[in-house]
Design a protein around this motif. Structure first.
Motif, PDB file in Angstrom:
ATOM      1  N   ILE A 170       0.666  -0.566   0.233  1.00  0.00           N
ATOM      2  CA  ILE A 170      -0.276   0.380  -0.187  1.00  0.00           C
ATOM      3  C   ILE A 170       0.726   1.300   0.182  1.00  0.00           C
ATOM      4  O   ILE A 170       2.003   1.170   0.890  1.00  0.00           O
ATOM      5  N   VAL A 171       0.676   1.827  -1.231  1.00  0.00           N
ATOM      6  CA  VAL A 171       1.378   3.380  -1.411  1.00  0.00           C
ATOM      7  C   VAL A 171       1.524   4.036   0.140  1.00  0.00           C
ATOM      8  O   VAL A 171       0.578   4.349   0.963  1.00  0.00           O
ATOM      9  N   LYS A 172       2.393   4.823   0.620  1.00  0.00           N
ATOM     10  CA  LYS A 172       3.027   5.576   2.005  1.00  0.00           C
ATOM     11  C   LYS A 172       2.547   7.220   2.023  1.00  0.00           C
ATOM     12  O   LYS A 172       2.638   7.103   0.144  1.00  0.00           O
ATOM     13  N   PRO A 173       1.530   7.370   1.801  1.00  0.00           N
ATOM     14  CA  PRO A 173       1.164   8.749   1.850  1.00  0.00           C
ATOM     15  C   PRO A 173       1.982  10.110   1.517  1.00  0.00           C
ATOM     16  O   PRO A 173       1.956  10.942   0.317  1.00  0.00           O
ATOM     17  N   GLU A 174       3.358  10.529   2.351  1.00  0.00           N
ATOM     18  CA  GLU A 174       4.302  10.736   2.107  1.00  0.00           C
ATOM     19  C   GLU A 174       5.270  11.100   0.491  1.00  0.00           C
ATOM     20  O   GLU A 174       5.484  11.535   0.248  1.00  0.00           O
ATOM     21  N   TYR A 175       4.912   9.523   0.063  1.00  0.00           N
ATOM     22  CA  TYR A 175       5.621   9.565  -1.593  1.00  0.00           C
ATOM     23  C   TYR A 175       4.207   9.654  -2.790  1.00  0.00           C
ATOM     24  O   TYR A 175       5.228   9.496  -3.808  1.00  0.00           O
ATOM     25  N   SER A 176       3.844   9.980  -2.405  1.00  0.00           N
ATOM     26  CA  SER A 176       2.328   9.767  -3.490  1.00  0.00           C
ATOM     27  C   SER A 176       1.446  11.284  -3.481  1.00  0.00           C
ATOM     28  O   SER A 176       1.537  11.777  -3.131  1.00  0.00           O
ATOM     29  N   GLU A 177       1.496  10.723  -5.060  1.00  0.00           N
ATOM     30  CA  GLU A 177       0.407  11.852  -5.025  1.00  0.00           C
ATOM     31  C   GLU A 177      -1.257  11.779  -5.054  1.00  0.00           C
ATOM     32  O   GLU A 177      -2.190  10.161  -4.473  1.00  0.00           O
ATOM     33  N   LEU A 178      -1.949  12.165  -3.660  1.00  0.00           N
ATOM     34  CA  LEU A 178      -2.514  12.242  -2.915  1.00  0.00           C
ATOM     35  C   LEU A 178      -4.366  12.834  -3.838  1.00  0.00           C
ATOM     36  O   LEU A 178      -4.355  13.636  -4.359  1.00  0.00           O
ATOM     37  N   ILE A 179      -5.169  11.643  -3.948  1.00  0.00           N
ATOM     38  CA  ILE A 179      -6.420  12.104  -4.390  1.00  0.00           C
ATOM     39  C   ILE A 179      -7.495  11.849  -3.672  1.00  0.00           C
ATOM     40  O   ILE A 179      -7.546  10.689  -3.031  1.00  0.00           O
ATOM     41  N   LEU A 180      -8.537  12.682  -3.938  1.00  0.00           N
ATOM     42  CA  LEU A 180      -9.535  12.405  -2.785  1.00  0.00           C
ATOM     43  C   LEU A 180     -10.965  12.124  -3.868  1.00  0.00           C
ATOM     44  O   LEU A 180     -10.625  12.442  -4.526  1.00  0.00           O
ATOM     45  N   ARG A 181     -11.393  10.961  -2.967  1.00  0.00           N
ATOM     46  CA  ARG A 181     -12.740   9.848  -3.861  1.00  0.00           C
ATOM     47  C   ARG A 181     -14.166  10.168  -3.382  1.00  0.00           C
ATOM     48  O   ARG A 181     -14.147  10.153  -2.733  1.00  0.00           O
ATOM     49  N   GLY A 182     -14.736  10.085  -4.431  1.00  0.00           N
ATOM     50  CA  GLY A 182     -16.225  10.561  -3.613  1.00  0.00           C
ATOM     51  C   GLY A 182     -16.923   8.854  -3.756  1.00  0.00           C
ATOM     52  O   GLY A 182     -16.500   7.420  -4.866  1.00  0.00           O
ATOM     53  N   CYS A 183     -16.919   8.003  -2.391  1.00  0.00           N
ATOM     54  CA  CYS A 183     -17.573   6.716  -2.731  1.00  0.00           C
ATOM     55  C   CYS A 183     -18.256   6.361  -2.241  1.00  0.00           C
ATOM     56  O   CYS A 183     -18.837   5.610  -0.996  1.00  0.00           O
ATOM     57  N   ASN A 184     -19.356   6.975  -2.922  1.00  0.00           N
ATOM     58  CA  ASN A 184     -21.007   6.987  -2.059  1.00  0.00           C
ATOM     59  C   ASN A 184     -21.774   7.446  -3.354  1.00  0.00           C
ATOM     60  O   ASN A 184     -21.450   7.989  -4.776  1.00  0.00           O
ATOM     61  N   PRO A 185     -23.137   6.789  -3.874  1.00  0.00           N
ATOM     62  CA  PRO A 185     -23.869   6.459  -5.359  1.00  0.00           C
ATOM     63  C   PRO A 185     -23.726   7.914  -5.852  1.00  0.00           C
ATOM     64  O   PRO A 185     -23.752   7.958  -6.496  1.00  0.00           O
ATOM     65  N   ARG A 186     -24.379   8.869  -4.401  1.00  0.00           N
ATOM     66  CA  ARG A 186     -24.251  10.651  -4.875  1.00  0.00           C
ATOM     67  C   ARG A 186     -22.812  10.916  -5.686  1.00  0.00           C
ATOM     68  O   ARG A 186     -23.191  11.910  -6.106  1.00  0.00           O
ATOM     69  N   ILE A 187     -22.426  10.867  -5.153  1.00  0.00           N
ATOM     70  CA  ILE A 187     -20.185  11.154  -5.383  1.00  0.00           C
ATOM     71  C   ILE A 187     -19.473  10.103  -5.395  1.00  0.00           C
ATOM     72  O   ILE A 187     -18.341   9.441  -4.404  1.00  0.00           O
ATOM     73  N   GLU A 188     -19.471   9.918  -6.743  1.00  0.00           N
ATOM     74  CA  GLU A 188     -19.050   8.541  -7.377  1.00  0.00           C
ATOM     75  C   GLU A 188     -17.455   9.492  -8.058  1.00  0.00           C
ATOM     76  O   GLU A 188     -17.629   9.144  -8.812  1.00  0.00           O
ATOM     77  N   GLY A 189     -16.663   8.420  -7.614  1.00  0.00           N
ATOM     78  CA  GLY A 189     -15.118   8.948  -8.384  1.00  0.00           C
ATOM     79  C   GLY A 189     -14.462   9.885  -7.498  1.00  0.00           C
ATOM     80  O   GLY A 189     -14.269  10.300  -6.553  1.00  0.00           O
ATOM     81  N   VAL A 190     -13.255  10.486  -8.731  1.00  0.00           N
ATOM     82  CA  VAL A 190     -12.103  10.741  -8.376  1.00  0.00           C
ATOM     83  C   VAL A 190     -13.439  12.687  -8.531  1.00  0.00           C
ATOM     84  O   VAL A 190     -14.101  13.083  -8.665  1.00  0.00           O
ATOM     85  N   ILE A 191     -12.851  13.119  -7.301  1.00  0.00           N
ATOM     86  CA  ILE A 191     -13.446  14.755  -7.012  1.00  0.00           C
ATOM     87  C   ILE A 191     -12.612  15.588  -7.659  1.00  0.00           C
ATOM     88  O   ILE A 191     -11.533  16.093  -7.660  1.00  0.00           O
ATOM     89  N   PRO A 192     -13.864  16.761  -8.372  1.00  0.00           N
ATOM     90  CA  PRO A 192     -13.016  17.926  -9.268  1.00  0.00           C
ATOM     91  C   PRO A 192     -12.195  18.506  -8.905  1.00  0.00           C
ATOM     92  O   PRO A 192     -12.392  19.444  -7.546  1.00  0.00           O
ATOM     93  N   TYR A 193     -11.289  19.270  -9.755  1.00  0.00           N
ATOM     94  CA  TYR A 193     -10.395  20.080  -8.691  1.00  0.00           C
ATOM     95  C   TYR A 193      -9.696  19.925  -7.400  1.00  0.00           C
ATOM     96  O   TYR A 193      -9.326  20.155  -6.441  1.00  0.00           O
ATOM     97  N   GLN A 194      -8.817  18.785  -7.902  1.00  0.00           N
ATOM     98  CA  GLN A 194      -7.760  18.004  -6.628  1.00  0.00           C
ATOM     99  C   GLN A 194      -6.877  19.278  -6.346  1.00  0.00           C
ATOM    100  O   GLN A 194      -6.399  19.869  -5.213  1.00  0.00           O
ATOM    101  N   GLU A 195      -6.984  19.977  -7.338  1.00  0.00           N
ATOM    102  CA  GLU A 195      -4.846  20.560  -6.984  1.00  0.00           C
ATOM    103  C   GLU A 195      -5.703  21.801  -5.823  1.00  0.00           C
ATOM    104  O   GLU A 195      -4.357  22.329  -5.410  1.00  0.00           O
ATOM    105  N   TYR A 196      -6.660  22.231  -6.276  1.00  0.00           N
ATOM    106  CA  TYR A 196      -6.675  22.961  -4.825  1.00  0.00           C
ATOM    107  C   TYR A 196      -7.527  22.200  -3.326  1.00  0.00           C
ATOM    108  O   TYR A 196      -7.610  23.147  -2.660  1.00  0.00           O
ATOM    109  N   LEU A 197      -7.624  21.674  -3.342  1.00  0.00           N
ATOM    110  CA  LEU A 197      -7.993  20.859  -2.257  1.00  0.00           C
ATOM    111  C   LEU A 197      -6.783  20.180  -1.641  1.00  0.00           C
ATOM    112  O   LEU A 197      -5.197  20.346  -2.024  1.00  0.00           O
ATOM    113  N   PRO A 198      -6.572  21.644  -0.244  1.00  0.00           N
ATOM    114  CA  PRO A 198      -5.098  20.903   0.760  1.00  0.00           C
ATOM    115  C   PRO A 198      -4.515  19.609   1.149  1.00  0.00           C
ATOM    116  O   PRO A 198      -5.348  19.301   1.417  1.00  0.00           O
TER     117      PRO A 198
END
Length: 243
Positions: A170-198
């Motif tokens: 499993i990827v270590k967060p300190e060495y990886s690109e972090l990506i926020l995903r929706g895990c709900n049928p209403r919000i499924e997949g990669v959340i848009p505007y990743q570059e603006y998320l802290p």
């Protein structure tokens, strides 16, 4: 004896790896089934070419009556961004407790991931009176992956108790690109505007569904490019019986 559990479906062997866009499953994609694992020796390879990885997977298994050693290798020949690489096992049993890192786990259908470094063996009940111990047998080590075991108590509708055991990179967060995903049928997949998320927010939500809240609607994963790398997971399963 282990072949009997495989043939009965009490022990299922699989392969998984994934990223933010999808995942590969040996069972779903038709390369893993009990017919393959009914043999005493398996030595095979197959190509993968999808949104997760592009390369070759090799699998070697030696099965004896009371033990099984499985080696999984993946070699990506083009850009391949992974958040994990998994040697997967599904174990069906009665209601005995499982163990990992001296922690005893009762099956409560929580689907929480009890995850530890793979120097901590897993012991899962199998069938009515047997046990399977899972031991790291010499997996490769990379600076951007943690090698872990986890066990989780997945719900089962037919009265059996289902345990999922992963020997996992499993990827270590300190060495990886972090990506926020929706895990709900209403919000499924990669959340848009990743570059603006802290990044600090992404870090707090890293694997939160696995660690603590299985129904949380969001989760951060991390991905790394494994192009030209050789990743190996090698696992020994040891069978025993109640005295």
């Amino acid at each position: 004896m282990l072949n009997q559990f495989i043939n009965s479906g009490d022990l299922i062997i699989d392969i998984e790896f994934g990223n933010q866009y999808g995942f590969f499953s040996g069972t779903r994609d038709g390369v893993c089934d009990k017919e393959i694992y009914g043999k005493k020796v398996i030595d095979r390879s197959f190509d993968v070419d999808n949104c997760v990885a592009k390369g070759k997977v090799k699998e070697i298994i030696n099965i004896k009556s009371d033990s099984l050693v499985r080696e999984l290798d993946i070699h990506a020949i083009q850009d391949s961004f992974l958040f994990d690489f998994v040697s997967r096992f599904v174990v069906l049993s009665n209601d005995r407790n499982a163990h990992i890192s001296n922690v005893e786990i009762k099956h409560n259908n929580t689907n929480i991931y009890y995850q530890y470094s793979d120097d901590k063996p897993v012991k899962a009940p199998l069938g009515d009176k047997h046990w399977l111990e899972f031991i790291n047998e010499g997996s490769s080590i990379e600076k951007y992956f943690d090698n872990v075991f986890y066990i989780r108590d997945e719900s089962q509708s037919d009265g059996r108790y289902k345990w999922i055991v992963h020997h996992r990179k499993i990827v270590k967060p300190e060495y990886s690109e972090l990506i926020l995903r929706g895990c709900n049928p209403r919000i499924e997949g990669v959340i848009p505007y990743q570059e603006y998320l802290p990044r600090i927010i992404k870090s707090i939500l890293f694997r939160i569904r696995e660690r603590k809240y299985p129904n949380f609607p969001l989760m951060t994963v991390g991905v790394v490019n494994v192009k030209n790398d050789f990743l190996k997971i090698k696992t020994k399963l040891r069978l025993s019986e109640d005295a």
